[in-house]
Design an enzyme around this catalytic site. Structure first.
Site, mmCIF file in Angstrom:
data_model
loop_
_atom_site.group_PDB
_atom_site.id
_atom_site.type_symbol
_atom_site.label_atom_id
_atom_site.label_comp_id
_atom_site.label_asym_id
_atom_site.label_seq_id
_atom_site.Cartn_x
_atom_site.Cartn_y
_atom_site.Cartn_z
ATOM 1 N N ARG A 197 -10.541 0.500 -7.802
ATOM 2 C CA ARG A 197 -10.057 1.786 -7.320
ATOM 3 C C ARG A 197 -10.108 2.743 -8.503
ATOM 4 N NH1 ARG A 197 -4.483 0.726 -4.985
ATOM 5 N NH2 ARG A 197 -5.568 -0.347 -3.308
ATOM 6 N N ARG A 228 0.568 5.456 -9.899
ATOM 7 C CA ARG A 228 -0.797 5.338 -9.383
ATOM 8 C C ARG A 228 -1.463 6.718 -9.318
ATOM 9 N NH1 ARG A 228 -1.100 0.689 -5.733
ATOM 10 N NH2 ARG A 228 0.037 -1.016 -6.704
ATOM 11 N N LYS A 287 4.892 -0.738 -7.941
ATOM 12 C CA LYS A 287 4.023 0.435 -7.964
ATOM 13 C C LYS A 287 4.846 1.721 -7.801
ATOM 14 C CE LYS A 287 2.927 -0.298 -3.058
ATOM 15 N NZ LYS A 287 1.837 -0.703 -2.160
ATOM 16 N N LYS A 326 4.386 6.065 -6.879
ATOM 17 C CA LYS A 326 3.425 7.026 -6.347
ATOM 18 C C LYS A 326 3.951 8.463 -6.391
ATOM 19 C CE LYS A 326 1.473 3.494 -3.341
ATOM 20 N NZ LYS A 326 1.227 3.036 -1.966
ATOM 21 N N CYS A 353 -6.404 1.737 7.138
ATOM 22 C CA CYS A 353 -6.612 1.147 5.812
ATOM 23 C C CYS A 353 -7.850 0.254 5.868
ATOM 24 C CB CYS A 353 -5.393 0.349 5.385
ATOM 25 S SG CYS A 353 -5.197 -1.170 6.325
ATOM 26 N N CYS A 401 -9.510 -7.226 2.253
ATOM 27 C CA CYS A 401 -8.138 -7.157 1.747
ATOM 28 C C CYS A 401 -7.429 -8.486 1.963
ATOM 29 C CB CYS A 401 -7.365 -6.035 2.421
ATOM 30 S SG CYS A 401 -5.669 -5.925 1.794
ATOM 31 N N CYS A 411 -1.539 -4.676 7.718
ATOM 32 C CA CYS A 411 -0.368 -5.443 7.306
ATOM 33 C C CYS A 411 0.759 -4.453 7.087
ATOM 34 C CB CYS A 411 -0.663 -6.212 6.018
ATOM 35 S SG CYS A 411 -0.493 -5.208 4.530
ATOM 36 N N CYS A 414 -0.570 1.011 3.598
ATOM 37 C CA CYS A 414 -1.593 1.857 2.994
ATOM 38 C C CYS A 414 -1.993 3.034 3.885
ATOM 39 C CB CYS A 414 -2.826 1.040 2.641
ATOM 40 S SG CYS A 414 -2.520 -0.077 1.269
#
Lengths: 590, 574
Positions: B78, B147, B213, B215, B434, B440, B479, B483
Site C-alpha cells: 500500500r 496511516r 493503527k 487514521k 473492500c 485478503c 470481514c 475497510c
C-alpha cells in the site's frame, strides 16, 4: 530377510550358514549366484561352497573369459552378469566387471574378451565406459594380437550414431590386432533375443559344442520383467505444475501390490506404452489399410490396428527404417532428403514420412515388418519402497510440441498425460540401475543436482534416507522455470528440510528474472562449499537432460575443482574421472 | 497511564515490536530466503509498518496443496499518498509495476492510497526502489502508526484543495516513523524524500509505536467524502469568506469490530473543539501521544483509540489533551455536511483549470476485454500535466487539466470510453467494497468481486419502485474490520461466511450516524427479498427528500445507533 527352518526348505545347519553368508554378499555376487544356481539346477546335489571370487575351482585346464560392460541404464550390466553366471556354470573361469573398475593394463594377459556396451547420447560411451574407451583409443593401448573378442552393442536405432560405442570397440580391437570370435551384433531397444543369440554363438566358440546349451537366465526375483510386465494400477495422478506453466509434469503413483517387484532408489521403472489411437487411425487412413486385417508380429497374430497400437513403434523415424520403407516406395527416399538426416528428422514422425513419400506398394504384413517393436520408456523412480510399501512413484514430464501443423505428443508421456487416469493400469517392469545408487554408508554426504523431472530420483533418495534416519548430510540443487508454477514437490522438500532429512537446498528458476539462472550457476555460487563437501567424500549425483544440463554441471564441477582445489584443468579432469570410477560422481542423464 | 513495561500480559504484536529493533526484525534475511515465498510470523507483523501485507491467492490454495506447492504467498503493498495525490510520473511507475511484477491491476483504496497486489517476495525490494525513484514510499501505510492521511477532493472547492492537501501532507510527514529500517532494508540506506535522517529515535512514537493503527482524515464541508467521523482524528475544515480559518477536531472514530464480541464496535468521532491552522500539527501529535500512553497493549481487539476514549471518558481526554498542549481548544464552529459521494465528470475550477472525475467500480483499475481502463489511464498519464487524485470513494480525478490540454484528455476519455458513471444507477455510484477475497487474509466472504453483481440485482428492485436515481450509500466489507466503512452505509453488508452477510441499516446519508444490525447471516435471496419490501415501503411512505437511512429509522424499521457503545443493542424485532 533371515532364513529359518520354518520358512525355508533348509536344515538348521544350512540356515545358519546361509544367514551368515547371504547378507554379506555384494549385489554382483548375489546376481552371479542366482544365475549360477539356475544354470546348474540339475547338477547341484551338495551344499554350496560359498566363494567370493568368480572362479570355479577345477583340476582340468579351463577356458578363461573376461566380460566387460559399459552400461548407463543397467541393461549391459545385467546381460554381462547373466552371461558370466552361465559361463561359470559351465566351468569357464570367468570374470565380469564394469569397464571403469577394470585395470586396462591387464588387457594383454587376456585370451577371451567379451564386451557388452551400450551407446549414450550422440554416440558417446556411457559414464562407466569413458575411461576404458579413451585408453583403448590412446597411444598407450597395447598390441592385442593374442586376444579373441566379441562385441555385443546395445543402442537405439532412432539415434543417428546407433551402437557407436560398440562399433568403436569392435573396430579398435581389430586395429590393435585382436581377432573377433564372432561378428559384432548391434541390438536395438528390443535387445533380448538378439543378445541371447549372440551369446549362444559366443558360447559355441568358447566351449565344445556339447556343453553349449541355450539356457537363458532370468535374474528377476519377481516373475514380472520386461518380457512379462506387471499391470500396475494407477492410484494417483497429479499435474504438479500450476496453470500458466510451460510444463506439465505428472506425479504418478502406481500400486505394486501382489507383484513382488522391488526396487532401490536410483532404479528406473520401465513403462511399455501404447500408441495414440488417433495416430494409428491417421496411418490406417493414409495407407488405406484395413484395421481388422490379421498380421503376424513375431509369430503372434494381431489385427493390424492392435499391432500398430500396442506392439510396434509408429512414431520415431530412423535411417534404417527409411531404408526399409524405401523398398516399397515408387522412388528412392533417402536420396531425396537433401539436408543432413538429423536435421530432417527433427520434429517429424512416421506419418510425416509416409505422407511425404507415398504411395507405397505394400501389404499390411509388409508394412508391419518394417516396423520395430515399441520400446519401453524408462523413468527414474521417485519414491522409496521403504516409505511406500508396494508402491512406486514417477515424475513424468509431458512431451508436447507442434510441428508441421500437427500437435505431437511423447508416446509414453502423452499417454500418461492424456489417456491414463486413476484406476487404469500400466505395463511396467523394474530396471535396476547400479550406476545410480545411494552410498551404502548412511553417514556419507550426498550432493544431488537435478533439473525438471531430474528431481525424481532425489525424491526417492531423500525419502529413503529419511526412512533410514541416515546421518549423512545432503544437499539438493533444483532447477526449473518458475518458482510459483514449477517448484516440483515444494512442500515435501520444505518438510524434509525442517525435519533435517535434507540439509541444504538451492534452487534456480531460470525465468523468474531477466538473466537466465540454472543449477550450474547455483553450483558455482556455492563452489567453495561444494568442494568442501567433495573433500569430505560427498557423492555427487546428477540427473536430467544431458545436453542442456549435465554438460554444464560437469563444466561447473570441473571449474570448482580447479578453483578451490587449486588444480590444473588436466588434474581436474583426472579427479572427476576418478570420482566417476569410484562412483563418487554418478549420473542418470538422458 | 500504565507504563509500557508494566503492561500486564502484552499482546504478541507488542512483543514483536519490542524485539524488532525499530521495525527491522529479520525482514532483510527473510526476503532473501529462496525456498519459500513466505516470511516468518514476526516479520509479517513488522512489514505492515513498511506498508506491506503478506497474502496468498486463496482461490488456489487447495489446488496448490494438492500439487504439493505451498500457498502462492505474495505481497500487497500500500503506497503512502496523502490526500490521494499522484503525479503522472508516479502513475506511470505504478502502472508499470502492476503490469510487470504485480497482478496486472491497481486498487484505489478507501483511504486514497494505491494498492498493488501479487508481488512475490523477491520483487518487493525492486518495487520499493522503483517507488523511491519517483518519490513515493510505503512507510507507515499499514502498521500500528498513523496511516495514509486523507483529505477531501471536492472539485468545486479546487481553490481550497492545495491548502488542505498541504496540511494533509504536513500531518503525514510529521507523524512518520523515524526508524531507518525502511531505508536500510529496501533502499540500501538511501534516503527517501521527506524522511528525517535521524537514527533510530522515535520522538513521537517511542520504541513500541502505537497500540494499534491510527487514521486521520480532513474533510471540507459540505462534502464528507473522507467519512470524517470514522477517523481516529477527524479534521473538519472551517472556511469563512473563502478563507481557511481553522479546523474542528473530532476524536475516536473507527470502524473495526469482531463478530460475536460486543466489547468491540464501530464508533464515531466526537467533536471536541476548534484549532487554528498553526496549532493543527501540534494538536494531532499530542492526541497521538495520549493514545500511545493510554491505549490497550494487552488486547489488540480493544486497542484502537476509540476504546481508549470510551474507557477514560471524553472529558478526561480533553483535560489530558489540554494539559499536554498547555492550552485549551476553542469552541466548536458550525459545519454542515450534505453528502459523501463524488461529483463525476468535468468540473471547472476557479483558476480556470479543469477536473474530470472517472467512476471506478470499487477502485479496481484493470483492463478487461470490454473496458480498457488501465490502458486509457496510462495514455492519459503520458500526456497529463496536472495530477491524479484518488478519491475516498475509490474513484479517480484527473485534476488540474489546463484548458489547452482538456481537448487531448477528452479525446482519450472518449477513445477508451472512460466513464463518469452517468449510465450507472445512483446506488452503484455510491457504492464501496473492500478487496476481500481472494487476496485478503481476513476475508470471510466476497466483497469487491461480488458487490457489482449484487447491485445489478438491487438496481432491478429500485427500478421497480422508481428509485433508480435515488442516492443511497451501499457498502460491503468481507470481514468486520471495516475497510469499506460499511457501518456508515445506509445499506451495509459485512461478511460472515461464504455467501453469507450481516445486513446493517440506518446509518445516515452524510455519515454522522452509525447503522445497526438488521438481519444476521443471510444469503443473496434473503437480501433481495428483504430489500424489495423495504424499497416498496420507502417509495410509498418516504417524506420529501428523505434519505433511505433516515427513513428506516423514522419508521422504526431499525432503531438508531446513537453511539458506538449501543451499536450492538438490538431493540427491534424482525
Amino acid at each position: 530377510m533371515a532364513f529359518r527352518v520354518e520358512n525355508s526348505p533348509f536344515t538348521e545347519k544350512q540356515v545358519q550358514l546361509l544367514n551368515e553368508l547371504i547378507p554379506h554378499l555384494s549385489y554382483e555376487q548375489r546376481l552371479w549366484l542366482n544365475g549360477y544356481l539356475s544354470a546348474k539346477e540339475e547338477q547341484i546335489e551338495q551344499t554350496i561352497q560359498p566363494t567370493t571370487e568368480y572362479v570355479i575351482p577345477t583340476a582340468k585346464e579351463v577356458t578363461t573369459a573376461t566380460i566387460l560392460y559399459a552400461s548407463q541404464t543397467g541393461n549391459s550390466q545385467k546381460l554381462a552378469e547373466s552371461f558370466a553366471a552361465q559361463l561359470a556354470a559351465q566351468d569357464v573361469d570367468v570374470q565380469v566387471a564394469s569397464m571403469s573398475s577394470f585395470k586396462p593394463q591387464q588387457l594383454k594377459k587376456l585370451s577371451n574378451l567379451l564386451i557388452v556396451a551400450s551407446t549414450h547420447g550422440e554416440g558417446e560411451a556411457p559414464d562407466n565406459g569413458i575411461t576404458f574407451h579413451e585408453f583403448l583409443h590412446s597411444k598407450r593401448a597395447p598390441k592385442l594380437t593374442n586376444l579373441h573378442y566379441a562385441v555385443l552393442a546395445l543402442g537405439d536405432s532412432s539415434y543417428e550414431f546407433f551402437c557407436q560405442t560398440g562399433i568403436d570397440f569392435d573396430e579398435r580391437l581389430r586395429e590393435l590386432g585382436a581377432t573377433a570370435l564372432i561378428p559384432r551384433v548391434d541390438c536395438d531397444l528390443d535387445y533380448e533375443e538378439a543378445a541371447a543369440a549372440w551369446f549362444q554363438d559366443v558360447r559355441e566358440k568358447l566351449l565344445p559344442t556339447t556343453q553349449a546349451t541355450t539356457a537363458i537366465v532370468e535374474t528377476e526375483t519377481s516373475v514380472y520383467s520386461k518380457s512379462n510386465p506387471f499391470q500396475a494400477e494407477v492410484i494417483e495422478k497429479i499435474n504438479l505444475n500450476m496453470d500458466g506453466s510451460n510444463k506439465e509434469t505428472y506425479h504418478i503413483e502406481l500400486s505394486l501390490e501382489n507383484s513382488n517387484l522391488t526396487y532401490a532408489p536410483g532404479d528406473s521403472l520401465g513403462i511399455i506404452p501404447h500408441n495414440d489411437p488417433k495416430i494409428v487411425a491417421q496411418l490406417l487412413q493414409l495407407l488405406q489399410l484395413d484395421a481388422n486385417e490379421k498380421v503376424q508380429v513375431k509369430n503372434v497374430s494381431y489385427t493390424l490396428e492392435k499391432a500398430l497400437t500396442d506392439v510396434l513403434e509408429v512414431t520415431v523415424i530412423s535411417k534404417p527404417l527409411l531404408q526399409k520403407i524405401e523398398a516399397y516406395a515408387e522412388e528412392s527416399i533417402l536420396d531425396r532428403i537433401e539436408e543432413p538426416f538429423a536435421t530432417y528428422k527433427y520434429g517429424k514422425d512416421l506419418l510425416d514420412v509416409l505422407e511425404q513419400f507415398g504411395p507405397f506398394s505394400w501389404t499390411a504384413q509388409q508394412f508391419i515388418d518394417v516396423l520395430r517393436p515399441i520400446p519401453a520408456r524408462l523413468y527414474s523412480i521417485a519414491s522409496s519402497l521403504q516409505a511406500n510399501e508396494e508402491e512406486v512413484h514417477l515424475t513424468i514430464g509431458k512431451v508436447a510440441y507442434e510441428s508441421n501443423g500437427r500437435q505431437r505428443l511423447g508416446v509414453a508421456s502423452g499417454e500418461i498425460a492424456e489417456r491414463i487416469e486413476v484406476g487404469d493400469t500400466v505395463s511396467v517392469f523394474v530396471q535396476e540401475n547400479e550406476n545410480f545408487k545411494l552410498p551404502v554408508d548412511d553417514t556419507t554426504p550426498i550432493i544431488m543436482i537435478g533439473a525438471g523431472t531430474g528431481i525424481a530420483p532425489f525424491r526417492s533418495f531423500v525419502e529413503e534416507r529419511a526412512e533410514r534416519n541416515a546421518e549423512g548430510k545432503s544437499w539438493l540443487f533444483f532447477g526449473e522455470q518458475h518458482f510459483m508454477l514449477d517448484f516440483l514437490y515444494q512442500i515435501e522438500w520444505l518438510d524434509w528440510l525442517k525435519q533435517g532429512d535434507l540439509t541444504k537446498m538451492d534452487v534456480a528458476f531460470s525465468r523468474d528474472q531477466e538473466e537466465k539462472i540454472y543449477v550450474q550457476h547455483k553450483l558455482r555460487e556455492h563452489g567453495e562449499e561444494v568442494y568442501e563437501w567433495l573433500e569430505q567424500g560427498a557423492v555427487i549425483y546428477v540427473c536430467g537432460d544431458e545436453k542442456t544440463m549435465a554438460k554444464d554441471v560437469h563444466e561447473a564441477l570441473r571449474d570448482i575443482v580447479i578453483t578451490y582445489g587449486q588444480k590444473t584443468a588436466e588434474e581436474a579432469d583426472e579427479i572427476l574421472r576418478q570420482y566417476q570410477q569410484k562412483k563418487q560422481y554418478q549420473r542418470d542423464v538422458y | 497511564m500504565t507504563k509500557y513495561e508494566e503492561t500486564p500480559k502484552r499482546s504478541a504484536n507488542e512483543i514483536f515490536k519490542d524485539e524488532s529493533n525499530y521495525l527491522r526484525g529479520t525482514i532483510e534475511q527473510s526476503f532473501k530466503e529462496p525456498l519459500s515465498g513466505k516470511i516468518p510470523e514476526m516479520d509479517t507483523q513488522l512489514i505492515k509498518f513498511h506498508g506491506s501485507y503478506m497474502q496468498d491467492n486463496r482461490d488456489d490454495r487447495l489446488t496448490r496443496q494438492k500439487k504439493k506447492l505451498e500457498p502462492s504467498y505474495q505481497f500487497m503493498v500500500r503506497v503512502r499518498t496523502p490526500g490521494g495525490t499522484a503525479t503522472p510520473a508516479q502513475w506511470l511507475m505504478m502502472d508499470n509495476a502492476a503490469n510487470t511484477i504485480g497482478n496486472g491491476t491497481l486498487k484505489v483504496t478507501t483511504r486514497q492510497a494505491f494498492q498493488i497486489h501479487g508481488i512475490v517476495k523477491w520483487n518487493v525490494k525492486k518495487f520499493m526502489q522503483q517507488m523511491n525513484d519517483v518519490l513515493l514510499d510505503s512507510l507507515a501505510a499499514c502498521g500500528d502508526v498513523n496511516r495514509n492521511v486523507m483529505n477531501g477532493v471536492n472539485p468545486n472547492q479546487s481553490e481550497l484543495h492545495a491548502e488542505i492537501y498541504d496540511w494533509a501532507t504536513k500531518l503525514s510527514e510529521h507523524l512518520l516513523p523515524h526508524t531507518q529500517a525502511y531505508h536500510e532494508i529496501w533502499l540500501d540506506g538511501e534516503k527517501v524524500q521527506g524522511t528525517p535522517a535521524v537514527a533510530d529515535v522515535e520522538p513521537i512514537y517511542g520504541k513500541h509505536y502505537l497500540p494499534r493503527k491510527f487514521k486521520i482524515g480532513l474533510a471540507v464541508p459540505p462534502s464528507n467524502d473522507v467519512d470524517v467521523y470514522s477517523q481516529d482524528i477527524g479534521i473538519i475544515a472551517i472556511v469563512k469568506e473563502e478563507q481557511l480559518i481553522g479546523f474542528n477536531i473530532a476524536v475516536g472514530g473507527g470502524m473495526g469490530m469482531t463478530h460475536g464480541e460486543t466489547s468491540t464496535y464501530p464508533q464515531l468521532g466526537r467533536t471536541i473543539g476548534f484549532v487554528t491552522p498553526d496549532q493543527l500539527v501540534d494538536v494531532a501529535e499530542k492526541i497521538v501521544t495520549i493514545q500511545r500512553d493510554f491505549g490497550n497493549r494487552s488486547e489488540r481487539k480493544n486497542a484502537r483509540f476509540k476504546y481508549t476514549i470510551d474507557k477514560y471518558g471524553i472529558e478526561w481526554f480533553k483535560e489530558e489533551l489540554h494539559k499536554r498542549l498547555g492550552y485549551a481548544l476553542q469552541p466548536i464552529k458550525e459545519a454542515i455536511f450534505t453528502k459523501r459521494g463524488d461529483e463525476y465528470g468535468w468540473v471547472k475550477g476557479k483558476d480556470g483549470n479543469w477536473h474530470f472525475t472517472i467512476f471506478i467500480e470499487n477502485g479496481r483499475i484493470q483492463d478487461t476485454k470490454e473496458y480498457q481502463l488501465m490502458t486509457g489511464l496510462r495514455e492519459i498519464a503520458q500526456v497529463h500535466t496536472g495530477e491524479f487524485r484518488m478519491t475516498p470513494n475509490q474513484n479517480l480525478m484527473i485534476a488540474n487539466v489546463t484548458p489547452q490540454k482538456k481537448r487531448t484528455i477528452q479525446k482519450l476519455i472518449d477513445a477508451y470510453h472512460l466513464t463518469d458513471g452517468e449510465q450507472y444507477s445512483a446506488l452503484r455510484r455510491n457504492a464501496i467494497a473492500c478487496v476481500s477475497l481472494p487476496t485478503c487474509g481476513l476475508a470471510m466472504a466476497e466483497a469487491e468481486r461480488y458487490l457489482p453483481s449484487l447491485i445489478t440485482k438491487i438496481d432491478d428492485l429500485l427500478e421497480q419502485e422508481g428509485l433508480r436515481n435515488e442516492e443511497i450509500v451501499i457498502r460491503m466489507s468481507g470481514c468486520p474490520n471495516g475497510c469499506s466503512r460499511a457501518a456508515l452505509a445506509e445499506i451495509g453488508f459485512i461478511g460472515k461466511g461464504p455467501g453469507k452477510y450481516n445486513m446493517y441499516l440506518g446509518a445516515s446519508f452524510i455519515g454522522d450516524r452509525l447503522s445497526k444490525l438488521y438481519l444476521e447471516n443471510i444469503d443473496e435471496a434473503a437480501i433481495l427479498k428483504e430489500l424489495q419490501q423495504l424499497f416498496h415501503r420507502y417509495a410509498t411512505e418516504r417524506l420529501e427528500k428523505e434519505h433511505f437511512g433516515d427513513f428506516v429509522v423514522r419508521t422504526n424499521i431499525i432503531e438508531a445507533t446513537t453511539d458506538g457503545t449501543n451499536f450492538h443493542t438490538l431493540a427491534h424485532t424482525v
